[in-house]
Design a protein around this motif. Structure first.
Motif: not given
Length: 511
Positions: A126-140, A242-243, A245-254
């Protein structure tokens, strides 16, 4: 049978070290005829053997049932999965008379085949323009907060183009937490993108229809209308949409969560303050995946000017009516909170926020309460019961709310209750809180305790003198001006004393 490793050793012994076939086969523990057979082939080839054809097994009538159990079990969480031993016992209950060996072998082979199978048809980058979108997700996640290991629900909000992200931790995924997470993220980003991409979470979607049809929650719709962005929901089981933010969940755990787990936090608010600083710090250290020469912070600076303006924070509360009990308590999420006793038996409006509660009474008065995320707690505010204690002063002696009073008031209460009628005297002191404020009453009580004279009259007298010192009378505003300022001339009163009574006071006849 011979394997690749044994064949390789055999060839090195015979062809390179000139060891006889008899000696080489003895060292390797294989038959001399087998060694001679494999050495006739001039090339090194992997040994292959025909698949052994076994006869009918006692497990054959139960293989389909066992496969269905294994398939259903694979879709459950690891905590809820049944073991192979439990499946073996279930097969025995259905009439299987064999041993557990074939059951274990079949289950292990089935799991291995599933692990080697293709898990999907692939994903589209996927590719997004600047200011186009944000992605949201929850993690435990789990952290030590307040001396206890607590489960946290972490909201991840990430700009799809610049990859700037914001993390906020809560104790639940309720609506008010969702609204607060958006307000914090947009404030940190400095604006609002034009689209928001979500999965089909229950706090946003009431019902999932065919295709892209969604029945959106009314309060969530109100939030999107406030910030003016368009919500977009992924297809079912299509997390790749929404990959980012999905990747963000895994990366932030590291990185961030690894560092956070090594520390102990006094409160959730303290941790969230650190978490926001950690996010901004990570922007400056991470390279952007598309423009590797730039950091996430550099690209965010370009995206920030293309975001929509961020309005004031959305008033993200969830409202519900509650009835005040006879003990002036309301119930909310397995906890009890005290409210002013004037609202007993009335229906009030309870507005739940992420960090507190707001109660609106029938008279329009508003009271803010500290919110607890524990269970079966009763949170008192003794000031809510002052008006009731005026009519029932006997409740002071064992009243549960008054055990939370400041220490000077508790000491005054202990001394007054030693004497008859002390509860009524203490009630008079507490009534002064409604008239003069808590701080002024505490000062008066401390002065009374220091002097050793513990009585309501003394406390109220000290309080009135303190109020006179703090509140000087304001000057009277008037348009009149005096040509001759008044003089303090006491001789005029002596002149009045020398006059006859009827001349000095003409109105005395009418007195």
């Amino acid at each position: 049978m011979i394997n690749v490793s044994t064949l390789s050793k055999l060839r090195r012994l015979v062809l390179r070290q000139d060891v006889s076939v008899r000696e080489a086969s003895r060292r390797l523990g294989i038959s001399r005829n087998t060694a001679t057979k494999w050495l006739k082939d001039g090339q090194m080839t992997e040994p292959r053997y025909p698949q052994r054809v076994s006869g009918p097994s006692i497990l054959d009538p139960y293989k389909e049932q066992l496969s269905q159990w294994l398939k259903a079990d694979s879709h459950r969480s690891k905590r809820d999965r049944r073991g192979i031993k439990a499946m073996f016992e279930a097969l025995r209950a259905q009439g299987y008379s064999g041993s557990r060996g074939p059951v274990y072998t079949f289950a292990q082979r089935w799991q291995q085949e599933q692990g080697n199978a293709a898990r999907g048809a692939g994903f589209i980058p996927l590719s997004f323009e600047l200011g186009e979108a944000f992605q949201f997700d929850w993690s435990c996640e789990y952290l030590f907060i307040g001396g206890l290991r607590r489960r946290l629900e972490v909201a991840h909000t990430k700009l799809a183009a610049s990859r700037a992200f914001c993390l906020v931790a809560y104790y639940s995924q309720a609506h008010e937490m969702l609204f607060d997470a958006h307000a914090r993220a947009f404030a940190l980003f400095g604006g609002v993108p034009r689209r928001g991409i979500y999965d089909n979470m229950k706090t946003a979607v009431d019902k999932v229809g065919q295709g892209k049809q969604r029945s959106v929650n009314a309060r969530f719709e109100a939030m999107t209308g406030h910030y003016l962005f368009e919500p977009e929901f992924c297809n079912r089981a299509a997390g790749w949409e929404k990959g980012v933010v999905e990747k963000n969940v895994q990366d932030r755990r590291k990185d961030i969560w690894r560092e956070a787990s090594e520390r102990r936090w006094g409160s959730l608010g303290e941790f969230n303050d650190w978490l926001q600083q950690a996010c901004v710090k990570a922007w400056a250290e991470m390279s952007h995946p598309e423009w590797t020469q730039l950091t996430v912070a550099d690209v965010w600076q370009d995206e920030r000017v293309r975001l929509m303006p961020n309005p004031r924070a959305f008033d993200g509360y969830v409202e519900q009516p509650v009835r005040v009990s006879a003990t002036s308590l309301i119930h909310f999420q397995r906890n009890r909170y005290s409210v002013p006793c004037e609202w007993i038996h009335a229906v009030v409006s309870l507005r739940a926020y992420a960090d507190g509660l707001l109660v609106v009474g029938p008279d329009g008065r508003q009271v803010r309460l500290a919110r607890s995320f524990e269970r079966d707690q009763t949170l008192y505010d003794w000031m809510h019961y002052i008006a009731l204690i005026e009519r029932k002063p006997g409740g002071l002696r064992n009243g549960a709310p008054f055990k939370t009073m400041p220490e000077p008031l508790q000491e005054l209460q202990r001394q007054l209750l030693r004497h008859s009628g002390g509860d009524r005297v203490m009630a008079q002191v507490l009534m002064g809180v409604s008239l003069h404020g808590l701080e002024a009453v505490l000062v008066a009580v401390e002065l009374a305790l220091q002097s050793g004279r513990v009585s309501a009259e003394h406390v109220l007298n000290v309080l009135s003198r303190l109020q006179e010192q703090r509140m000087p009378e304001p000057p009277v505003a008037t348009r009149l001006t005096l040509n001759t300022p008044p003089l303090a001339n006491l001789q005029r009163y002596d002149a009045l004393r020398s006059l006859p009574l009827h001349e000095a006071s003409p109105e005395s006849d009418h007195a």
